[in-house]
Design an enzyme around this catalytic site. Sequence first.
Site, PDB file in Angstrom:
ATOM      1  N   PHE A   6     -14.785 -49.639  -4.014  1.00 24.88           N
ATOM      2  CA  PHE A   6     -13.546 -50.418  -3.916  1.00 24.88           C
ATOM      3  C   PHE A   6     -12.602 -50.121  -5.074  1.00 24.88           C
ATOM      4  CE2 PHE A   6     -16.727 -53.005  -1.746  1.00 24.88           C
ATOM      5  CZ  PHE A   6     -16.048 -53.572  -0.672  1.00 24.88           C
ATOM      6  N   ASP A   7     -11.320 -50.195  -4.793  1.00 23.85           N
ATOM      7  CA  ASP A   7     -10.290 -50.415  -5.810  1.00 23.85           C
ATOM      8  C   ASP A   7     -10.412 -51.886  -6.230  1.00 23.85           C
ATOM      9  OD1 ASP A   7      -7.741 -50.177  -7.245  1.00 23.85           O
ATOM     10  OD2 ASP A   7      -6.910 -51.308  -5.557  1.00 23.85           O
TER      11      ASP A   7
END
Length: 213
Positions: A6-7
């Site tokens: 994930f960002d």
Amino acid sequence: MKAIIFDFDGTLADTLPVCFYGFRKAFDHYDKRALTDEEIIGMFGPTEADIIRKNLQHKDKEEAVELYFDVYKHKHEELVPKNNEIAALLEELKQKGFKLGMVTGKARRSLEISLQKLDMQGIFDITITGDDVELAKPDPEGLNKALQTLEVSPNQAMFIGDSNADIQAGSDAGVMTVGVHWLDHVQTKEFSVQPDEHFESVETFKQWVQKWY
């Protein structure tokens, strides 16, 4: 599919308002300069500290950096709500055996503040911050490091983010790209780099990812 990466800002937490607030405080105090959200987003790429060092005109750049982090810490609870839906998603993915990673342009310092404030400590198998790479997204350096540490090949991983830089980095790293617009504040409202998949709610993503359970 073995790894989900994930960002952070605009993807896992609605932190952009506290980022904007901190930058405005720093630039207003030292440069007497009022920045719009769009101007701040236009500076994104480097860590928050390097954004200030690069763009602040005042000589006291390190003081401005300290002001930013102080504001970020003390305004976090007020400006960044805990998201129970995302917390439940991460817990479910972990329970299902996925390796969880994060690749963010944030500084390690601000990420640790956010993880502590949002009770997200200990969830991720690897976190790569802007302090850990030479080249920021859209360069795939951070993602390549995460894949290597997680010991998965690109075709066994996906990268989830809210910005064109995220999707470009994921594409260049050879992973599946997932664009998300499920939080109130995102960096890219319309993707110019098309992700493999796009979701506007956590629930629809959760239903889709179950094919790998």
